[in-house]
Motif scaffolding. Structure first.
Motif, PDB file in Angstrom:
ATOM      1  N   HIS A  29       0.781  -1.236   0.000  1.00  0.00           N
ATOM      2  CA  HIS A  29       0.000   0.000   0.000  1.00  0.00           C
ATOM      3  C   HIS A  29       0.816   1.292   0.000  1.00  0.00           C
ATOM      4  CE1 HIS A  29      -3.533  -2.443   0.669  1.00  0.00           C
ATOM      5  NE2 HIS A  29      -2.942  -3.007   1.702  1.00  0.00           N
ATOM      6  N   ALA A  30       2.138   1.194  -0.007  1.00  0.00           N
ATOM      7  CA  ALA A  30       2.953   2.404   0.108  1.00  0.00           C
ATOM      8  C   ALA A  30       4.038   2.446  -0.962  1.00  0.00           C
ATOM      9  CB  ALA A  30       3.592   2.470   1.498  1.00  0.00           C
ATOM     10  N   ILE A  51       7.903   0.714  10.739  1.00  0.00           N
ATOM     11  CA  ILE A  51       8.207   0.572   9.313  1.00  0.00           C
ATOM     12  C   ILE A  51       7.969   1.941   8.683  1.00  0.00           C
ATOM     13  CG2 ILE A  51       7.631  -0.553   7.125  1.00  0.00           C
ATOM     14  CD1 ILE A  51       8.755  -2.470   9.222  1.00  0.00           C
ATOM     15  N   THR A  52       9.020   2.531   8.154  1.00  0.00           N
ATOM     16  CA  THR A  52       8.895   3.821   7.482  1.00  0.00           C
ATOM     17  C   THR A  52       8.838   3.571   5.981  1.00  0.00           C
ATOM     18  OG1 THR A  52      10.080   4.941   9.254  1.00  0.00           O
ATOM     19  CG2 THR A  52       9.960   6.075   7.136  1.00  0.00           C
ATOM     20  N   ASP A  53       7.854   4.190   5.341  1.00  0.00           N
ATOM     21  CA  ASP A  53       7.707   4.045   3.893  1.00  0.00           C
ATOM     22  C   ASP A  53       7.702   5.422   3.248  1.00  0.00           C
ATOM     23  OD1 ASP A  53       4.983   5.130   3.861  1.00  0.00           O
ATOM     24  OD2 ASP A  53       4.351   3.215   4.708  1.00  0.00           O
ATOM     25  N   GLY A  54       7.608   5.440   1.935  1.00  0.00           N
ATOM     26  CA  GLY A  54       7.640   6.686   1.181  1.00  0.00           C
ATOM     27  C   GLY A  54       6.297   7.372   1.054  1.00  0.00           C
ATOM     28  N   ARG A  59      -2.000   3.345  -6.000  1.00  0.00           N
ATOM     29  CA  ARG A  59      -2.833   2.151  -6.218  1.00  0.00           C
ATOM     30  C   ARG A  59      -2.274   1.008  -5.382  1.00  0.00           C
ATOM     31  NH1 ARG A  59      -0.591  -1.087 -10.786  1.00  0.00           N
ATOM     32  NH2 ARG A  59       1.416  -0.137 -11.197  1.00  0.00           N
ATOM     33  N   GLY A  60      -3.119   0.009  -5.153  1.00  0.00           N
ATOM     34  CA  GLY A  60      -2.722  -1.147  -4.355  1.00  0.00           C
ATOM     35  C   GLY A  60      -1.697  -2.003  -5.074  1.00  0.00           C
ATOM     36  N   GLY A  61      -1.020  -2.825  -4.303  1.00  0.00           N
ATOM     37  CA  GLY A  61      -0.021  -3.730  -4.862  1.00  0.00           C
ATOM     38  C   GLY A  61      -0.656  -4.853  -5.661  1.00  0.00           C
ATOM     39  N   THR A  62       0.181  -5.605  -6.353  1.00  0.00           N
ATOM     40  CA  THR A  62      -0.330  -6.659  -7.225  1.00  0.00           C
ATOM     41  C   THR A  62      -0.985  -7.787  -6.450  1.00  0.00           C
ATOM     42  OG1 THR A  62       1.859  -7.678  -7.264  1.00  0.00           O
ATOM     43  CG2 THR A  62       1.316  -6.185  -9.065  1.00  0.00           C
ATOM     44  N   TRP A  63      -0.480  -8.113  -5.255  1.00  0.00           N
ATOM     45  CA  TRP A  63      -1.096  -9.192  -4.497  1.00  0.00           C
ATOM     46  C   TRP A  63      -2.494  -8.786  -4.046  1.00  0.00           C
ATOM     47  CZ3 TRP A  63      -2.956  -9.951   0.469  1.00  0.00           C
ATOM     48  CH2 TRP A  63      -3.269 -11.271   0.784  1.00  0.00           C
ATOM     49  N   THR A  64      -2.637  -7.608  -3.505  1.00  0.00           N
ATOM     50  CA  THR A  64      -3.936  -7.146  -3.007  1.00  0.00           C
ATOM     51  C   THR A  64      -4.964  -7.111  -4.127  1.00  0.00           C
ATOM     52  OG1 THR A  64      -2.891  -5.815  -1.299  1.00  0.00           O
ATOM     53  CG2 THR A  64      -5.133  -5.239  -1.874  1.00  0.00           C
ATOM     54  N   SER A  65      -4.580  -6.635  -5.281  1.00  0.00           N
ATOM     55  CA  SER A  65      -5.542  -6.511  -6.375  1.00  0.00           C
ATOM     56  C   SER A  65      -5.829  -7.837  -7.061  1.00  0.00           C
ATOM     57  CB  SER A  65      -5.050  -5.477  -7.393  1.00  0.00           C
ATOM     58  OG  SER A  65      -3.808  -5.868  -7.930  1.00  0.00           O
ATOM     59  N   GLY A  94       7.514  10.594   4.390  1.00  0.00           N
ATOM     60  CA  GLY A  94       6.602   9.464   4.249  1.00  0.00           C
ATOM     61  C   GLY A  94       5.812   9.219   5.516  1.00  0.00           C
ATOM     62  N   THR A  95       5.652   7.960   5.861  1.00  0.00           N
ATOM     63  CA  THR A  95       4.858   7.564   7.018  1.00  0.00           C
ATOM     64  C   THR A  95       5.583   6.461   7.772  1.00  0.00           C
ATOM     65  OG1 THR A  95       2.850   8.026   5.748  1.00  0.00           O
ATOM     66  CG2 THR A  95       2.579   6.735   7.757  1.00  0.00           C
ATOM     67  N   THR A  96       5.529   6.520   9.098  1.00  0.00           N
ATOM     68  CA  THR A  96       6.034   5.432   9.922  1.00  0.00           C
ATOM     69  C   THR A  96       4.857   4.789  10.630  1.00  0.00           C
ATOM     70  OG1 THR A  96       8.157   6.525  10.278  1.00  0.00           O
ATOM     71  CG2 THR A  96       7.565   4.771  11.831  1.00  0.00           C
ATOM     72  N   HIS A  97       4.607   3.527  10.320  1.00  0.00           N
ATOM     73  CA  HIS A  97       3.594   2.735  11.009  1.00  0.00           C
ATOM     74  C   HIS A  97       4.334   1.993  12.113  1.00  0.00           C
ATOM     75  CE1 HIS A  97       0.424   3.426   8.041  1.00  0.00           C
ATOM     76  NE2 HIS A  97       1.439   3.526   7.203  1.00  0.00           N
ATOM     77  N   TRP A  98       3.810   2.048  13.326  1.00  0.00           N
ATOM     78  CA  TRP A  98       4.542   1.514  14.459  1.00  0.00           C
ATOM     79  C   TRP A  98       3.636   0.716  15.388  1.00  0.00           C
ATOM     80  CZ3 TRP A  98       2.695   3.031  19.143  1.00  0.00           C
ATOM     81  CH2 TRP A  98       1.915   4.179  19.167  1.00  0.00           C
ATOM     82  N   ALA A  99       4.284  -0.118  16.191  1.00  0.00           N
ATOM     83  CA  ALA A  99       3.585  -0.887  17.221  1.00  0.00           C
ATOM     84  C   ALA A  99       4.520  -1.057  18.408  1.00  0.00           C
ATOM     85  CB  ALA A  99       3.169  -2.246  16.682  1.00  0.00           C
TER      86      ALA A  99
END
Length: 108
Positions: A29-30, A51-54, A59-65, A94-99
C-alpha cells in the motif's frame, strides 16, 4: 537481535509477526523506500517496531488486487491484538507505522 536482547520465544514470535504484517502492508500500500526500525524500550519490558515508507501509493499492490477480498485485510487486526499500542506518524519523507509490544525476557 531479539535473541541478544533475551526476549523469550513467544514474545519474539509476536514481534516477528507484527514486523511481517507491517512490512506486508507497506509493500502492498505504500511507496518505497521502506526501512525497518526495531528497539527495546527502557521503560517496561517492551519492543517498539516501526516501518517507514515513502507515503501512500496511488494504487494497491499486485497481491492485493489479484486476490479475493477474504484473503487479505487482517494485518492491522493482528497488530492490534498483539500490540499494547500502535499507530502511524506522517512526516515529510513518508509515514512510519509503528507498534509497541509487551515482551517477557528469558530467564536463562
Amino acid at each position: 537481535m531479539l535473541h541478544a536482547w533475551r526476549i523469550d520465544e513467544d514474545a519474539a514470535h509476536s514481534v516477528l509477526l507484527v514486523v511481517s504484517e507491517l512490512v506486508t502492508n507497506a509493500v502492498e500500500h505504500a511507496q518505497p523506500p521502506l526501512a525497518l526500525h526495531l528497539r527495546r524500550e527502557n521503560r517496561g519490558p517492551r519492543v517498539w517496531v516501526g516501518i517507514t515508507d515513502g507515503g501512500p501509493s496511488a494504487r494497491g499492490g499486485t497481491w492485493t488486487s489479484s486476490c479475493a477480498h477474504d484473503e487479505h485485510g487482517r494485518g492491522l487486526a493482528i497488530v492490534e491484538a498483539l500490540a499494547a499500542a500502535h499507530g502511524a506518524d506522517r512526516h515529510p519523507d513518508g509515514t512510519t507505522h509503528w507498534a509497541r509490544l509487551p515482551v517477557a525476557y528469558r530467564t536463562r
